[in-house]
Design a protein around this motif. Structure first.
Motif, short mmCIF file in Angstrom:
data_model
loop_
_atom_site.label_atom_id
_atom_site.label_comp_id
_atom_site.label_asym_id
_atom_site.label_seq_id
_atom_site.Cartn_x
_atom_site.Cartn_y
_atom_site.Cartn_z
N PHE A 2 0.82 -1.22 0.00
CA PHE A 2 0.00 0.00 0.00
C PHE A 2 0.86 1.27 0.00
CE2 PHE A 2 -2.35 3.29 2.42
CZ PHE A 2 -3.36 3.50 1.50
N ALA A 3 1.86 1.31 0.87
CA ALA A 3 2.73 2.50 0.91
C ALA A 3 4.19 2.05 1.06
CB ALA A 3 2.34 3.39 2.08
N GLU A 4 5.06 2.82 0.45
CA GLU A 4 6.45 2.42 0.40
C GLU A 4 7.35 3.66 0.43
OE1 GLU A 4 6.91 0.06 -3.05
OE2 GLU A 4 8.50 -1.15 -2.16
N ILE A 5 8.34 3.64 1.30
CA ILE A 5 9.34 4.72 1.35
C ILE A 5 10.69 4.07 1.11
CG2 ILE A 5 10.42 6.48 2.82
CD1 ILE A 5 7.70 6.14 4.53
N ARG A 6 11.46 4.65 0.19
CA ARG A 6 12.74 4.06 -0.17
C ARG A 6 13.86 5.08 -0.08
NH1 ARG A 6 12.56 -0.39 0.35
NH2 ARG A 6 10.99 -1.71 -0.51
N GLY A 7 14.93 4.74 0.61
CA GLY A 7 16.18 5.51 0.59
C GLY A 7 16.03 6.97 0.98
N LEU A 8 15.15 7.24 1.94
CA LEU A 8 14.90 8.64 2.32
C LEU A 8 16.05 9.18 3.18
CD1 LEU A 8 12.98 11.07 2.50
CD2 LEU A 8 11.87 9.96 4.45
N SER A 9 16.63 10.30 2.74
CA SER A 9 17.64 10.95 3.57
C SER A 9 17.43 12.46 3.53
CB SER A 9 19.06 10.57 3.14
OG SER A 9 19.26 10.99 1.83
N PHE A 10 17.97 13.11 4.57
CA PHE A 10 17.72 14.54 4.74
C PHE A 10 18.74 15.14 5.70
CE2 PHE A 10 15.77 17.93 7.29
CZ PHE A 10 15.45 18.83 6.28
N ARG A 11 19.10 16.41 5.44
CA ARG A 11 19.99 17.16 6.34
C ARG A 11 19.48 18.58 6.51
NH1 ARG A 11 26.47 17.55 5.59
NH2 ARG A 11 26.13 15.31 5.48
N TYR A 12 19.31 19.04 7.74
CA TYR A 12 18.92 20.44 7.97
C TYR A 12 20.06 21.35 7.50
CZ TYR A 12 14.86 19.03 10.71
OH TYR A 12 13.65 18.51 11.10
N LYS A 13 19.70 22.55 7.08
CA LYS A 13 20.65 23.49 6.47
C LYS A 13 21.90 23.69 7.33
CE LYS A 13 18.40 26.53 3.20
NZ LYS A 13 16.94 26.33 3.40
N ASN A 14 21.69 23.91 8.64
CA ASN A 14 22.84 24.21 9.49
C ASN A 14 23.41 22.97 10.19
OD1 ASN A 14 20.61 23.80 10.96
ND2 ASN A 14 20.78 25.61 12.27
#
Ligand SMILES: Nc1ncnc2c1ncn2[C@@H]1O[C@H](COP(=O)(O)OP(=O)(O)OP(=O)(O)O)[C@@H](O)[C@H]1O
Length: 220
Positions: A2-14
């Protein structure tokens, strides 16, 4: 799936490190997923990314065949059909309970009916304002508002953390009932293992933005 999240990455600006690293999740319809982790592990950031409130560095997500983001596409938060509940209730203070819940329905087409299961909760409080309600009642209204428009996924960020232990237990049970009755797919963020044990079908453990465990068995 039904739902799938793949390889999610993130960095806040500072930030000098990635705050979410290679996050992956698969959900069946109606499943309750709990993201468990200490303060600062990145739980709220994952929810913000799924809701479209932050722009991911990498990764993709689809719900029911609809892509919400990938390398070419980014659906705006209001177009995602995702419901959110926060720890601080976040009701509009100048609107009654009824108006708060109705506000969430503005995106429903005329033919669509709101989720009936939330009606009975709030009838006797319909004309009251948030400041006239206890914390527990406010959180019930906040959940009702999020559930009423039948979102494709419901995201809950520490929804019980401002409630005392007794209330926490009863609202946990009510929420559990609502999620099961409505068959709502949901992601629930908490630092409390008891929340995870009593509500979750599957559990993801985060530490410093990284997934360090998956599966309900790891917390029992
Ligand atoms: N706006 C921001 N700018 C920079 N860094 C941030 C920002 N918001 C959060 N962070 C950092 O990102 C990391 C993850 O934060 P996040 O709020 O997602 O954690 P959490 O697990 O939800 O914590 P809590 O349980 O305390 O809410 C932390 O190191 C935090 O300091």
């Amino acid at each position: 799936m039904f739902a799938e999240i793949r390889g999610l990455s993130f960095r806040y600006k500072n930030s000098s490190v990635d705050n979410v690293k290679d996050f992956n999740l698969e959900m069946n319809q109606g499943e309750v997923t709990c993201i468990l982790g200490e303060s600062g592990s990145g739980k709220s950031t994952v929810l913000r990314l799924l809701a479209g409130l932050e722009f991911p560095l990498n990764g993709q997500m689809q719900i029911n065949g609809k892509i919400l983001f990938n390398e070419d596409k980014f659906v705006l938060p209001e177009k995602r059909g995702i419901g959110m509940v926060f720890q601080d209730y976040a009701l509009f203070p100048h609107m009654t309970v009824e108006e708060n819940i109705r506000f969430g329905l503005t995106n429903l087409s005329k033919q669509e009916k709101p989720n009936e299961s939330v009606k009975c909760w709030n009838l006797y409080n319909a004309k009251r304002y948030p400041y006239e309600l206890s914390g527990g009642q406010q959180q019930r209204v906040a959940i009702a508002r999020a559930v009423a428009p039948k979102p494709s996924i419901l995201l809950l960020d520490e929804p019980f953390s401002n409630l005392d232990a007794h209330l926490r237990q009863s609202i946990r049970e009510e929420l559990n009932g609502i999620l099961k009755d409505t068959g709502m797919t949901s992601i629930f963020v908490t630092h409390d293992r008891e929340d995870a044990k009593s509500i979750a079908d599957q559990v993801v453990i985060l530490d410093k933005g990284e997934t360090i465990g998956k599966g309900k068995a790891i917390i029992i």
